[in-house]
Write an enzyme that holds these catalytic residues in place. Structure first.
Site, PDB file in Angstrom:
ATOM      1  CD  GLN A   1      -8.197  12.155  -4.025  1.00 45.39           C
ATOM      2  OE1 GLN A   1      -7.627  12.899  -4.821  1.00 45.39           O
ATOM      3  NE2 GLN A   1      -8.896  11.103  -4.409  1.00 45.39           N
TER       4      GLN A   1
ATOM      5  CB  SER B   1      -7.680   3.641  -6.761  1.00 46.98           C
ATOM      6  OG  SER B   1      -7.298   4.961  -6.442  1.00 46.98           O
TER       7      SER B   1
ATOM      8  CG  HIS C   1      -6.907   7.795   0.949  1.00 38.67           C
ATOM      9  ND1 HIS C   1      -7.446   6.549   0.709  1.00 38.67           N
ATOM     10  CD2 HIS C   1      -6.908   8.428  -0.254  1.00 38.67           C
ATOM     11  CE1 HIS C   1      -7.729   6.431  -0.575  1.00 38.67           C
ATOM     12  NE2 HIS C   1      -7.426   7.559  -1.184  1.00 38.67           N
TER      13      HIS C   1
ATOM     14  CG  HIS D   1      -3.946  -1.199   4.684  1.00 39.48           C
ATOM     15  ND1 HIS D   1      -3.655  -0.316   3.660  1.00 39.48           N
ATOM     16  CD2 HIS D   1      -4.568  -2.264   4.097  1.00 39.48           C
ATOM     17  CE1 HIS D   1      -4.079  -0.830   2.509  1.00 39.48           C
ATOM     18  NE2 HIS D   1      -4.640  -2.003   2.734  1.00 39.48           N
TER      19      HIS D   1
ATOM     20  CG  ASN E   1     -13.801   9.776  -3.953  1.00 43.02           C
ATOM     21  OD1 ASN E   1     -14.815  10.449  -3.841  1.00 43.02           O
ATOM     22  ND2 ASN E   1     -12.909   9.990  -4.895  1.00 43.02           N
TER      23      ASN E   1
ATOM     24  CB  CYS F   1      -0.890  -0.014   1.241  1.00 44.25           C
ATOM     25  SG  CYS F   1      -1.662   1.577   1.564  1.00 44.25           S
TER      26      CYS F   1
ATOM     27  CB  CYS G   1       1.202   1.210   4.753  1.00 44.75           C
ATOM     28  SG  CYS G   1      -0.394   0.387   5.003  1.00 44.75           S
TER      29      CYS G   1
ATOM     30  CG  HIS H   1      -4.094   3.350   4.144  1.00 48.97           C
ATOM     31  ND1 HIS H   1      -3.082   2.599   4.685  1.00 48.97           N
ATOM     32  CD2 HIS H   1      -4.198   4.449   4.931  1.00 48.97           C
ATOM     33  CE1 HIS H   1      -2.580   3.223   5.736  1.00 48.97           C
ATOM     34  NE2 HIS H   1      -3.253   4.354   5.913  1.00 48.97           N
TER      35      HIS H   1
HETATM   36  O1  LIG Z   1      -7.908  10.108  -7.008  1.00 45.30           O
HETATM   37  P1  LIG Z   1      -8.358   8.679  -7.026  1.00 45.30           P
HETATM   38  O2  LIG Z   1      -8.870   8.208  -5.692  1.00 45.30           O
HETATM   39  O3  LIG Z   1      -7.356   7.756  -7.630  1.00 45.30           O
HETATM   40  O4  LIG Z   1      -9.597   8.674  -8.046  1.00 45.30           O
HETATM   41  C1  LIG Z   1     -10.933   8.837  -7.683  1.00 45.30           C
HETATM   42  O5  LIG Z   1     -11.218  10.149  -7.204  1.00 45.30           O
HETATM   43  C2  LIG Z   1     -11.074  11.212  -8.146  1.00 45.30           C
HETATM   44  C3  LIG Z   1     -11.505  12.498  -7.488  1.00 45.30           C
HETATM   45  O6  LIG Z   1     -12.802  12.427  -6.954  1.00 45.30           O
HETATM   46  C4  LIG Z   1     -11.881  10.940  -9.428  1.00 45.30           C
HETATM   47  O7  LIG Z   1     -11.535  11.903 -10.398  1.00 45.30           O
HETATM   48  C5  LIG Z   1     -11.572   9.545  -9.998  1.00 45.30           C
HETATM   49  O8  LIG Z   1     -12.446   9.278 -11.080  1.00 45.30           O
HETATM   50  C6  LIG Z   1     -11.788   8.500  -8.900  1.00 45.30           C
HETATM   51  O9  LIG Z   1     -11.458   7.219  -9.389  1.00 45.30           O
END
Ligand SMILES: O=P(O)(O)O[C@H]1O[C@H](CO)[C@@H](O)[C@H](O)[C@H]1O
Ligand SMILES: O=P(O)(O)O[C@H]1O[C@H](CO)[C@@H](O)[C@H](O)[C@H]1O
Lengths: 350, 350
Positions: free
Chosen positions: A170, A163, A168, A115, A155, A52, A55, A166
């Protein structure tokens, strides 16, 4: 002659924050489901995963290694959608082909070194530490004069395009005001110009009076299903104090927010006894663009699940081409969430 | 100093039909994918499925039985989101809780008696028969004075929430103009008021001159990736003649449209050698609300796949909370679709 009833008849509801409408079809939950059923991947992640990139101690795509951090850890996204180093430029051919450069910064924030955790499984103290980092990041990003908006979000779950499991979130910040924020600014500004009061403060007061969509409150926050919710179990956290951004939250407010997040996400997990997926994020005033006395901090939760851990609402077809549509009523969703225990199902089973 | 390039630098593009923006991150396709991979359910459907409520002769939820039809077959949705029999009514508390009743009709149209077909696998003649039914349905629905808009669409594929693989589409008509149509009406009206010409006709002329996003054309239609496309392989069919709705299509135009749909959906299937999922639908002028000289018929295709038959674009997080975002450029997508054969991969392998 029948009379029109919100819990019986198809109708539209106005989103007072954006000016958009949602079509509500209360009778439609009787529809049998013959469509896609999501896989539920059994969740038996280890506390530490050597593969990961979040981690502690592990390597990342840009060649760096993570420190052996103990709370949260923030770094620039190695595959950022926005880049600081974007040349200025624009294009306009006959008002038909119109484009502008977009400069920005994408940060990733690991919520915990472990994780295998998620927010509802973390302590209020640990979540408070995350809220502190959000505030610090907000303040330091706002220190860049060119940044005009800071989007803090999470997300959660594979089904939401996350993706990496873990825990997290943004933070995308950019040199412009994104569309959703522009819409909410317009509506709040218009209301404030007329009433000299915050739109969301007045809305919250009315919701408290009605008590049909409020899930719970604590000292500084209320959690409710908005009257105009689009996603089946969409919710909103509204700060009781009228402040424009997380910058102004006191220590007590930050702890209250952590508590509200823990309770809400625990109720979510309990609803279908699953790690409940969602996209969640704060909406706040733009930065470095003057004052926004109308702006009222809030946080949206957009979860896709409708019927169970494996059957989601599809926002497709009519929704994409014409108008968002929902099946269960916001009042039904609020009641379900209100009923849910604040003890996480995993704990109560352990 | 770098110069700004659409195929290299993050930027936003304006959707001239809605006034909305999309964030384009051309450099972002280098991101490795560690997220959700969709199941590909092997497609070995029989020509007739005794349990399918769309196959000829079978029973439906309302107790009716389908006729043994030979082309297409239309009926009212047994689990309709909109109902004709909806009492009038509205609610407005302090402009904070605002709702209106919504009356409507949901029709289902089976494209073929054969359970195992899809549009690209049907003959141009058979698709022309579907276009004829769309036109007849449009005309007869528009005959109801209370109906103001008619949305013809198709959800294709499990991943798009399609709950039955039998080839079919839907028609939702209602007593109001849905949001997407209201936005497109505004923008077309404004352009028409200034130029006395159709916005989309001028746009198409410019695209023909540039020849960077056009996939193909036939006598009456052009198929292109719009400059402002949000979904990775989003496309649009635009009629060369400036007409407001399918009502005005001649026999030759209907056949050309069927041909355009066959070629586009065949190219889609060939792209990832899979039955390519999408939501597609026509946008046309409202009905029973007077003249709309600005309105220009077109059809949108919104497909979710990004990298392969099993990896889609997730419109989540930043996209839900702030602004839609795409990774590959519209020009890249147009080139890929242009390259694709017009012979279906299943045929060429047979
Ligand atoms: O940034 P990540 O987690 O790889 O990607 C995810 O979040 C992003 C921001 O919401 C989106 O644009 C991507 O389509 C989604 O797969
Ligand atoms: O009507 P269906 O195919 O059962 O349902 C599908 O299409 C509808 C119209 O686009 C959506 O509201 C549903 O979410 C989707 O699952």
């Amino acid at each position: 002659n029948q009379t029109f009833e919100l819990d019986n008849n198809p109708h539209t509801r106005l989103n007072i924050l954006t000016g958009e409408w949602v079509l509500v079809s209360p009778h439609r939950t009787k529809r049998p489901w013959q469509g896609k059923v999501e896989d539920i991947t059994p969740d038996n992640r280890p506390e530490y995963d050597p593969k990961c990139y979040l981690c502690p101690g592990n390597g990342r795509a840009d060649g760096d290694s993570n420190p052996s951090y103990t709370d949260s850890f923030v770094f620039n996204n190695d595959f950022a959608a926005l880049l600081e180093d974007t040349p200025a430029g624009e294009m306009n051919e006959d008002d038909l082909l119109v484009a502008n450069n977009q400069r920005g910064l994408c940060r990733v924030i690991s919520f915990s070194p472990k994780h295998n955790l998620t927010l509802p499984e973390m302590s209020v103290e640990a979540i408070t530490a995350v809220v502190n980092v959000w505030q610090q990041e907000f303040n330091s990003l706002a220190g860049n004069e060119w940044i005009k908006y800071i989007q803090i979000f999470e997300n959660k779950g594979e089904i939401m395009g996350c993706s990496n499991p873990h825990p997290h979130g943004q933070i995308w910040s950019l040199g412009d005001v994104p569309m959703e924020i522009a819409k909410e600014t317009d509506r709040q500004k218009t209301y404030y110009a007329i009433h000299r009061r915050s739109l969301l403060a007045d809305y919250l007061k009315l919701e408290q009076k009605k008590n049909e969509r409020i899930i719970f409150e604590n000292d500084h926050f209320a959690v409710l299903v908005p009257f105009w919710a689009v996603w089946p179990y969409e919710t909103m956290i509204i700060s009781k104090r009228h402040v424009g951004s997380i910058k102004l939250f006191s220590a007590a407010e930050k702890k209250s927010l952590a508590e509200a997040i823990k309770i809400l996400t625990t109720k979510y997990d309990n609803l279908f006894e699953t790690s409940f997926p969602y996209s969640a994020g704060m909406h706040q005033a733009p930065v470095n663009l003057g004052d926004y006395p109308e702006w009222h901090w809030h946080m949206h939760f957009y979860p896709p699940l409708l019927r169970s851990a494996s059957v989601k609402k599809f926002m497709v077809g009519y929704e994409m081409l014409a108008n968002p549509q929902r099946d269960i009523t916001p009042e039904f969703a609020a009641n379900r969430l209100k009923e849910m225990s604040t003890i996480h199902y995993k704990t109560s089973k352990a």
